[in-house]
Enzyme design. Structure first.
Site, PDB file in Angstrom:
ATOM      1  N   ASP A   1       0.859  -1.183   0.000  1.00 27.03           N
ATOM      2  CA  ASP A   1       0.000   0.000   0.000  1.00 27.03           C
ATOM      3  C   ASP A   1       0.903   1.243   0.000  1.00 27.03           C
ATOM      4  OD1 ASP A   1      -2.122   1.763   0.094  1.00 27.03           O
ATOM      5  OD2 ASP A   1      -3.197   0.691   1.658  1.00 27.03           O
TER       6      ASP A   1
ATOM      7  N   GLU B   1     -10.675   6.636   4.740  1.00 26.19           N
ATOM      8  CA  GLU B   1      -9.603   6.090   5.578  1.00 26.19           C
ATOM      9  C   GLU B   1      -9.621   6.675   6.992  1.00 26.19           C
ATOM     10  OE1 GLU B   1      -5.908   5.118   3.618  1.00 26.19           O
ATOM     11  OE2 GLU B   1      -6.760   5.712   1.701  1.00 26.19           O
TER      12      GLU B   1
HETATM   13  C1  BGC Z   1      -5.050   3.397   0.385  1.00 30.14           C
HETATM   14  C2  BGC Z   1      -5.145   2.378  -0.728  1.00 30.14           C
HETATM   15  C3  BGC Z   1      -4.948   3.033  -2.067  1.00 30.14           C
HETATM   16  C4  BGC Z   1      -3.693   3.855  -2.072  1.00 30.14           C
HETATM   17  C5  BGC Z   1      -3.456   4.549  -3.396  1.00 30.14           C
HETATM   18  C6  BGC Z   1      -3.868   4.303   0.232  1.00 30.14           C
HETATM   19  O1  BGC Z   1      -3.964   5.360   1.139  1.00 30.14           O
HETATM   20  O2  BGC Z   1      -4.963   2.712   1.621  1.00 30.14           O
HETATM   21  O3  BGC Z   1      -6.395   1.732  -0.667  1.00 30.14           O
HETATM   22  O4  BGC Z   1      -4.897   2.053  -3.068  1.00 30.14           O
HETATM   23  O5  BGC Z   1      -3.777   4.831  -1.067  1.00 30.14           O
HETATM   24  O6  BGC Z   1      -4.339   5.559  -3.625  1.00 30.14           O
END
Ligand code: BGC
Length: 555
Positions: free
Chosen positions: A260, A467
């Site tokens: 990630d 998030e």
């Molecule tokens: C998220 C992921 C995402 C990535 C790229 C991260 O903050 O946890 O789900 O794919 O960002 O955007």
């Protein structure tokens, strides 16, 4: 003269022969089996070229020059990272193609794979179809619908020249206080599993012969992203047991594992405290591609020195690059590295919007209908004298779409956000032309009491979030939602529609509400809400997670 001529002839023949040989490069031959192509290409690569393949960088710092200089293997758009505000499909495609040209200009001409979060439709892109977030799709319990959403999303993503999405999220969210809960279909692993049909929608059906495109092993996804979470105190990004022993060895996963965003940095606390250790632990655990996404020279230099000093074995690098190349070959990226311009019209097209509207209809969950069994309020009559529509979420596209919409966190607003139908406009389009619709976002008791309304629709809920920004210990309806509910429902027969990424506490107000509908985060097609409120379709959605009585019961 004669000998010079003969010499030139010999030279010419030699050059031709050399040219003839140079023309045939095994890995470039699509007739060769993928394994042969991968091995051939891998055998030609330098350490720098291999490490480049393992490096994924953010669009913002991805020029064609940097891509070719560092042999970068992949580029991504983070949430809200766009070539320009309101960029068209063509503008996206030409950005991706420009980067691709940089990759193809290198010695071995290995194409980049561009990736993006398309988690409820192609959500970063202006005028894309925005589908309900996964919590709403969980309520549909409809694997076929979810597969069709995958197909439509794939087309919209391809319309912008992008071949790779970071979806679906297959988390089984057990705790709604987590800000990512709406990215999860359900708290029940069986429901989550049943809706992984999104994958065959996105990638196409699994071919009957094991090796067909784009399935690397006939088994499903081609890439797996490791999550930020920990298990028994071990960061997933450093979990050799799960990534290598279980996923790669036991399950025989043949694709590549991606980190990630700055996920390996977070192996230490605070993040990035000891980046060398993070690289060693993350790649050692089995991660193949690192979503760096900005400090990529630091990553490349450090990984190079760890390989040169035999801290990370070459066999691990070869495994990572083998997997990345296998995916690129299998999906046809070497043969078709550029955008297909004929797909531009797929973005936000009407058929996809109809599909999203169907998904909205099926995702609505009716939780209360009438103060007694004998007095159902829904469906609402289309023909009425005057009706009131109220609440912060009634006429707000951004709020009904939630996070991961145009920007990472999402934002309130209408045309400034994207194209779609708000719930208010859907209601106006559905009622009989003789019905007067009065809209007041936050009506005072004077407005409510002074007029004679047949009924009211109150649409309230959570602001957009994504998030960690959505982590919340207090799962109540934010103000002024509760006051609007109370003001309106004490005087007018009311239906409350809740727009939220999770169940919220309704205990204090539910008694005063006549009908209550959970609409989750429905996306751009608000017409689906009106379709069901006014009875053109019945309610079929079922809760995909427990609706708790009070905030303390989930603490
Ligand atoms: C998220 C992921 C995402 C990535 C790229 C991260 O903050 O946890 O789900 O794919 O960002 O955007």
């Amino acid at each position: 003269m004669g000998s010079l001529h003969r010499f030139s002839c010999v030279l010419l023949v030699l050059c031709l022969a050399a040219l003839g040989r140079a023309e045939y490069v095994k890995y470039k031959d699509p007739e060769q089996p993928v394994a042969v192509r991968v091995k051939d290409l891998l055998s030609r690569m330098t350490l720098a070229e291999k490490i480049g393949q393992m490096t994924q960088i953010e669009r913002e710092n991805a020029t064609a020059e940097q891509i070719s200089k560092y042999f970068i293997g992949s580029v991504l758009s983070g949430g809200g990272s766009v070539p320009a505000p309101r960029a068209s499909a063509q503008a996206w495609a030409s950005m991706v193609d420009g980067m691709q040209k940089g990759a193809l200009s290198t010695r071995l001409a290995i194409p980049i794979i561009y990736g993006i979060d398309a988690v409820h439709g192609h959500n970063n892109v202006y005028k894309a179809t925005i589908f309900p977030h996964n919590i709403g799709l969980g309520a549909t319990r409809d694997p076929d619908l979810v597969k069709r959403i995958g197909e439509a999303t794939a087309l919209e993503v391809r319309a912008t020249g992008i071949p790779y999405v970071f979806a679906p999220c297959v988390a089984v969210c057990r705790d709604p206080r987590w800000g990512r809960c709406y990215e999860s279909y359900s708290e029940d692993p069986k429901v989550v599993q049943s809706l992984t049909t999104l994958i065959s929608g996105l990638q196409g059906d699994v071919p009957s012969n094991e090796a067909g495109k784009p399935y690397v092993g006939g088994r499903g996804v081609s890439t797996v992203m490791v999550s930020y979470s920990s298990w028994n105190g071990v960061k997933m990004h450093a979990n050799h047991h799960l990534i290598t022993d279980f996923l790669k060895n036991k399950l025989r996963f043949r694709g590549f594992v991606i980190s990630d965003w700055q996920g390996i940095d977070r192996i230490t606390s605070p993040p990035h405290k000891n980046y060398s250790y993070s690289i060693e632990a993350g790649i050692g655990a089995g991660i193949d591609m690192i979503m760096v996404p900005y400090t990529y020279t630091e990553f490349i230099d450090d990984l190079t020195s760890q390989v040169e000093n035999k801290i990370i074995p070459m066999s691990r690098i070869d495994d990572a690059v083998y997997r990345i190349l296998r995916v690129k070959f299998t999906m046809g990226l070497f043969e078709s590295p550029f955008a297909d311009p004929t797909l531009a019209g797929e973005l936000g097209k009407q058929e996809h919007r109809e599909l999203a509207r169907e998904a909205v209809r099926k995702s609505l969950v009716l939780l209360k209908n009438g103060k007694s069994d004998y007095s159902p309020v829904l469906p609402l009559p289309k023909k009425a004298g005057k009706i009131l529509v109220a609440g912060s979420h009634a006429d707000n596209l951004g709020r009904q779409c939630g996070g991961w919409t145009i920007t990472w966190q999402g934002q309130a607003g209408n045309e400034n956000v994207t194209a779609g139908t708000t719930i208010l406009s859907a209601i106006k389009a559905t009622v009989d032309p003789s019905t007067t619709v009065v809209y007041s976002e936050n009506p005072d008791s004077g407005v409510v009491a002074g007029d004679k309304y047949d009924y009211a629709v109150v649409v309230v809920g959570e602001p957009p979030y994504a998030e960690g920004f959505g982590d919340n210990l207090n799962l109540t309806i934010p103000e002024p939602g509760p006051s609007v509910i109370q003001t309106v429902c004490k005087s007018i027969k009311c239906v409350v529609v809740l727009i939220s990424g999770r169940p919220l506490v309704v205990e204090p107000y539910i008694g005063g509400i006549d009908a209550f509908v959970a609409a989750w985060l429905p996306g751009t097609e608000g017409q689906g809400v009106a379709d069901v409120l006014f009875g053109d379709y019945g309610f079929t959605g079922k809760l995909s997670r427990t609706w708790f009585r009070s905030g303390t019961s989930c603490r």
